[in-house]
Structure formats: structure tokens, C-alpha cells
Design a protein around this motif. Sequence first.
Motif, PDB file in Angstrom:
ATOM      1  N   MET A   1     -10.268  -9.599  -0.183  1.00  0.00           N
ATOM      2  CA  MET A   1      -9.351  -8.528  -0.216  1.00  0.00           C
ATOM      3  C   MET A   1      -9.874  -7.453  -1.063  1.00  0.00           C
ATOM      4  N   LEU A   2      -9.245  -6.279  -0.918  1.00  0.00           N
ATOM      5  CA  LEU A   2      -9.896  -5.231  -1.552  1.00  0.00           C
ATOM      6  C   LEU A   2      -8.823  -4.655  -2.503  1.00  0.00           C
ATOM      7  N   LYS A   3      -9.287  -4.161  -3.617  1.00  0.00           N
ATOM      8  CA  LYS A   3      -8.346  -3.192  -4.685  1.00  0.00           C
ATOM      9  C   LYS A   3      -8.456  -1.955  -4.158  1.00  0.00           C
ATOM     10  N   ILE A   4      -7.649  -1.233  -3.717  1.00  0.00           N
ATOM     11  CA  ILE A   4      -7.907   0.249  -3.354  1.00  0.00           C
ATOM     12  C   ILE A   4      -6.805   1.014  -3.920  1.00  0.00           C
ATOM     13  N   LEU A   5      -7.401   2.321  -4.331  1.00  0.00           N
ATOM     14  CA  LEU A   5      -6.658   3.456  -4.972  1.00  0.00           C
ATOM     15  C   LEU A   5      -6.775   4.446  -3.864  1.00  0.00           C
ATOM     16  N   ILE A   6      -5.360   5.106  -3.641  1.00  0.00           N
ATOM     17  CA  ILE A   6      -5.084   6.263  -3.023  1.00  0.00           C
ATOM     18  C   ILE A   6      -4.796   7.257  -3.525  1.00  0.00           C
ATOM     19  N   LEU A   7      -5.472   8.515  -3.210  1.00  0.00           N
ATOM     20  CA  LEU A   7      -5.196   9.829  -3.591  1.00  0.00           C
ATOM     21  C   LEU A   7      -4.409  10.324  -2.519  1.00  0.00           C
ATOM     22  N   SER A   8      -3.345  10.842  -2.821  1.00  0.00           N
ATOM     23  CA  SER A   8      -2.132  11.475  -1.919  1.00  0.00           C
ATOM     24  C   SER A   8      -2.668  12.884  -1.430  1.00  0.00           C
ATOM     25  N   THR A   9      -1.897  13.518  -0.671  1.00  0.00           N
ATOM     26  CA  THR A   9      -2.000  14.921  -0.445  1.00  0.00           C
ATOM     27  C   THR A   9      -1.646  15.703  -1.863  1.00  0.00           C
TER      28      THR A   9
ATOM     29  N   ARG B   1       1.315   0.587   3.440  1.00  0.00           N
ATOM     30  CA  ARG B   1       2.412  -0.665   3.735  1.00  0.00           C
ATOM     31  C   ARG B   1       1.549  -1.386   4.352  1.00  0.00           C
ATOM     32  N   GLU B   2       0.721  -1.378   5.422  1.00  0.00           N
ATOM     33  CA  GLU B   2       0.062  -2.265   6.482  1.00  0.00           C
ATOM     34  C   GLU B   2      -1.210  -2.919   5.543  1.00  0.00           C
ATOM     35  N   LEU B   3      -1.784  -2.207   5.038  1.00  0.00           N
ATOM     36  CA  LEU B   3      -3.112  -2.732   4.041  1.00  0.00           C
ATOM     37  C   LEU B   3      -2.316  -3.658   3.037  1.00  0.00           C
ATOM     38  N   GLN B   4      -1.319  -3.161   2.429  1.00  0.00           N
ATOM     39  CA  GLN B   4      -0.731  -4.081   1.622  1.00  0.00           C
ATOM     40  C   GLN B   4      -0.213  -5.466   2.154  1.00  0.00           C
ATOM     41  N   SER B   5       0.423  -5.480   3.302  1.00  0.00           N
ATOM     42  CA  SER B   5       1.073  -6.568   3.996  1.00  0.00           C
ATOM     43  C   SER B   5      -0.209  -7.533   4.317  1.00  0.00           C
ATOM     44  N   ARG B   6      -1.383  -7.078   4.451  1.00  0.00           N
ATOM     45  CA  ARG B   6      -2.527  -7.902   4.709  1.00  0.00           C
ATOM     46  C   ARG B   6      -3.312  -8.484   3.275  1.00  0.00           C
ATOM     47  N   GLY B   7      -2.669  -8.131   2.196  1.00  0.00           N
ATOM     48  CA  GLY B   7      -2.939  -8.985   0.997  1.00  0.00           C
ATOM     49  C   GLY B   7      -3.942  -8.037   0.137  1.00  0.00           C
ATOM     50  N   HIS B   8      -4.324  -6.824   0.642  1.00  0.00           N
ATOM     51  CA  HIS B   8      -5.054  -5.888  -0.501  1.00  0.00           C
ATOM     52  C   HIS B   8      -4.115  -5.226  -1.479  1.00  0.00           C
ATOM     53  N   GLN B   9      -4.766  -5.352  -2.325  1.00  0.00           N
ATOM     54  CA  GLN B   9      -4.120  -4.595  -3.697  1.00  0.00           C
ATOM     55  C   GLN B   9      -4.172  -2.844  -3.749  1.00  0.00           C
ATOM     56  N   LEU B  10      -2.842  -2.381  -3.743  1.00  0.00           N
ATOM     57  CA  LEU B  10      -2.868  -0.959  -3.704  1.00  0.00           C
ATOM     58  C   LEU B  10      -2.200  -0.331  -4.692  1.00  0.00           C
ATOM     59  N   GLN B  11      -2.508   1.006  -4.997  1.00  0.00           N
ATOM     60  CA  GLN B  11      -1.744   1.805  -5.882  1.00  0.00           C
ATOM     61  C   GLN B  11      -2.005   3.281  -5.396  1.00  0.00           C
ATOM     62  N   ILE B  12      -0.964   4.009  -5.217  1.00  0.00           N
ATOM     63  CA  ILE B  12      -1.062   5.446  -4.795  1.00  0.00           C
ATOM     64  C   ILE B  12      -0.950   6.395  -6.045  1.00  0.00           C
ATOM     65  N   VAL B  13      -1.770   7.638  -6.156  1.00  0.00           N
ATOM     66  CA  VAL B  13      -1.739   8.647  -7.049  1.00  0.00           C
ATOM     67  C   VAL B  13      -1.346   9.798  -6.387  1.00  0.00           C
ATOM     68  N   ALA B  14      -0.318  10.368  -6.905  1.00  0.00           N
ATOM     69  CA  ALA B  14       0.440  11.293  -6.044  1.00  0.00           C
ATOM     70  C   ALA B  14       1.179  12.464  -7.035  1.00  0.00           C
ATOM     71  N   PRO B  15       1.443  13.434  -6.667  1.00  0.00           N
ATOM     72  CA  PRO B  15       2.222  14.410  -7.369  1.00  0.00           C
ATOM     73  C   PRO B  15       3.512  13.893  -8.179  1.00  0.00           C
ATOM     74  N   VAL B  16       3.853  14.412  -9.045  1.00  0.00           N
ATOM     75  CA  VAL B  16       5.104  14.113  -9.584  1.00  0.00           C
ATOM     76  C   VAL B  16       6.423  14.372  -8.641  1.00  0.00           C
ATOM     77  N   GLY B  17       7.296  13.316  -8.578  1.00  0.00           N
ATOM     78  CA  GLY B  17       8.409  13.172  -7.646  1.00  0.00           C
ATOM     79  C   GLY B  17       8.171  12.600  -6.419  1.00  0.00           C
TER      80      GLY B  17
ATOM     81  N   ALA C   1       3.518   1.066  -5.459  1.00  0.00           N
ATOM     82  CA  ALA C   1       3.606   1.534  -6.613  1.00  0.00           C
ATOM     83  C   ALA C   1       2.837   2.937  -6.576  1.00  0.00           C
ATOM     84  N   VAL C   2       3.481   4.060  -7.389  1.00  0.00           N
ATOM     85  CA  VAL C   2       3.010   5.306  -7.234  1.00  0.00           C
ATOM     86  C   VAL C   2       2.676   5.701  -8.895  1.00  0.00           C
ATOM     87  N   ILE C   3       1.525   6.217  -8.928  1.00  0.00           N
ATOM     88  CA  ILE C   3       1.382   6.655 -10.372  1.00  0.00           C
ATOM     89  C   ILE C   3       1.525   8.472 -10.261  1.00  0.00           C
TER      90      ILE C   3
END
Length: 355
Positions: A1-9, A31-47, A54-56
Amino acid sequence: MLKILILSTSVGALGSGQGGGIELTIQNVARELQSRGHQLQIVAPVGSTVAYLAVIEIAGNLHIPVQTQSRDVPVDLPDNSVLANMCAYANRVQKDWDIIINFAFDWLPFYLTPFFQRPIAHFISMGSMTVATDRIMSETIKQYPHTFGVYTKSQAASFPFGDDCEILGSAIDLSLYQFNNSPQRSLAWLGRIAPEKALEDAVAAANITKLPLKIFGKMQDTDYWQQICRDFPNAPLEYVGFLGTEDLQRELGKCRALLMTPRWLEAFGNVAIEALACGVPVIAYARGGPTEIIRDGETGFLVEPDRIEELVAAIDKIDSIDRRQCRLQAETEYSLSALGDRFEAWLDKVMKSRG
């Protein structure tokens, strides 16, 4: 399983609608990757808000949407750029993650790719937009092959490096969309209200057919909207607003057809598969992504771009489409499971390419 950091628009907060279809793609992929057991976090603008993920939230000024600029626009960052701040955060914490997926279609993340130790998988959400971005993307993919993903072949073909892109498509959570086989008289138009979407063509077609047009989406350009209202003072249109998925699918499902009238090359068109999932046929200009989604004569009609009379002709025969076939196509081709398979295969290729 991967630990994945996502950079948003970087053009708007997730959930605001400012980013258009890429917001839905980010949430569904995550959501789909998380359901498969991958660890995720999303980095996105405030709001930004994403259910169950989880959203940073990163402060800073939003970027100007690239589709509103000319091809020769110089590289420019706003003061206190939210994207620069997002990239700085990702750089600081990259050792905690196996891979970064960048969804921000902007010059900066491509330029910064060599300065990261962790591999970056770039998902490109639009076709070729500016000379400067095309150039830095060409340099990046030459140095890091297999790291670019796109929606469609049509989108990839707009770039000089199109043959090197992974075709990933899109998907939606079909459980959230209810099939409706008893439509009302109305037509639908769904998207950001901005000039490149050419809402005025759909309004003109509705004005000719005298069928009510329900307009769903983010009010991005109020001057543009007001001009449409002035040009078509008696058109049977209703601006419903920017709705959440539950309300949107309920209202969209009541419509006889969805009109897609992009003036630009639509990279995919998530709104098309949202409509199909509700059983709503799609009438679209044969330009870009919709040409790879709609089965002409079976789940909708593809018409010559910028020809309002062809939109009208397709509307007149829309009842020949079996709405059950629309839902079936969505279930067969655009499930989250299928998208998850494609993304996992791509991420595995990116990881291996970086050694």
C-alpha cells in the motif's frame, strides 16, 4: 500500500465549484484509493472540504484560471501564492509519503519536479493552454517519463508529448446517482458559467425549441451571465445554482437531455457521466472529451461544434434514446472501481520509473 500526498487545484477551494470538474475527480480518486487501503492526505486551499478524507488547508492567494488567459501569457504568480505555499508544504513533508499526485494545472509544479526527492505523478486536467506551460511540461516528461496522466486521447493529442501520456478517464460514485426514466419537458446545462463553456448556444437552442433550460453550476463570470440574459430576454431559462451531488442528481434526472456546448477543447466532461448515471442522454458538440464518452445515437448525440441548428435537430429526436442505455454505459465504463484500477497501475509505473 502507498502513502499518497495529493496537491489540489490552486484556483479555488475544494467544494467551491471554482475548479470545475477537477474537483470531482480529486474527490473520487482520493476516496477510491483510500478504500483500497492506501494512506492519503489532500493539500488544498483554505476552505476546502472533502467528506471522509483529511485535508491540510493552506493559506494564500488563489491563481487565475488558465483558460481565461491567452496562450502567450508570461509565467506569473500572485503575491503569497497558495500554490507556492502548497508546494512548499509538500516539499517539507515529502519524506512522510511515497508519492505525490499533483492535480494543479499550473507551470509551477512542473518546474519544481526535479527539486523533489519523492516521485510526482502529474494529472493534467485540461488540454494545451499556454506556450510556457507546454514547454515546461515537455521538459518534465522527457526527464521523468510515464509521470503524466490525462483524461482522454483527444486531450492528450493537444500536447506535443501526447503519445507519452497515460489515458486514465474519469468516474463517479454511481451509488449517489439515481436513475430516472420519467423526465419532464426541461433540458439541462451543467458547468461553470464562463465564456469558454458557451452557455449562450444552449440558451439559443432552448429559445428556438421553447423547452425550459435548467442551468446548474458555479456562477464564475457574472458579466457574461448578464450579457446572456440581455441577449435572450424571453428565453425559457432558469438558473438553479451550484448544487451538491444529492440535489444535483435529483434535479438533473428530471431533464430530457443535457446540453454540452464547449467553445474550447473539453478534456473530459464529468458532467456527461453524471447525466448518463441519471439516465439523461447527452447532446454535445463533437469537440474533445465528449467524443470519447457519448455513443452517438445510443446514449446521446454528437453534433458539429458551434452549430445551434444541429443542437435543435438533436433535441427534436432525443426521445429516440433509451435512457436505460445511458445508465448502463455509466455503470459499465465509469465506475470508481475501474478508475481505481487505472490509477493504481499508473502510480505503480511512476514509482518504478523513478527507481
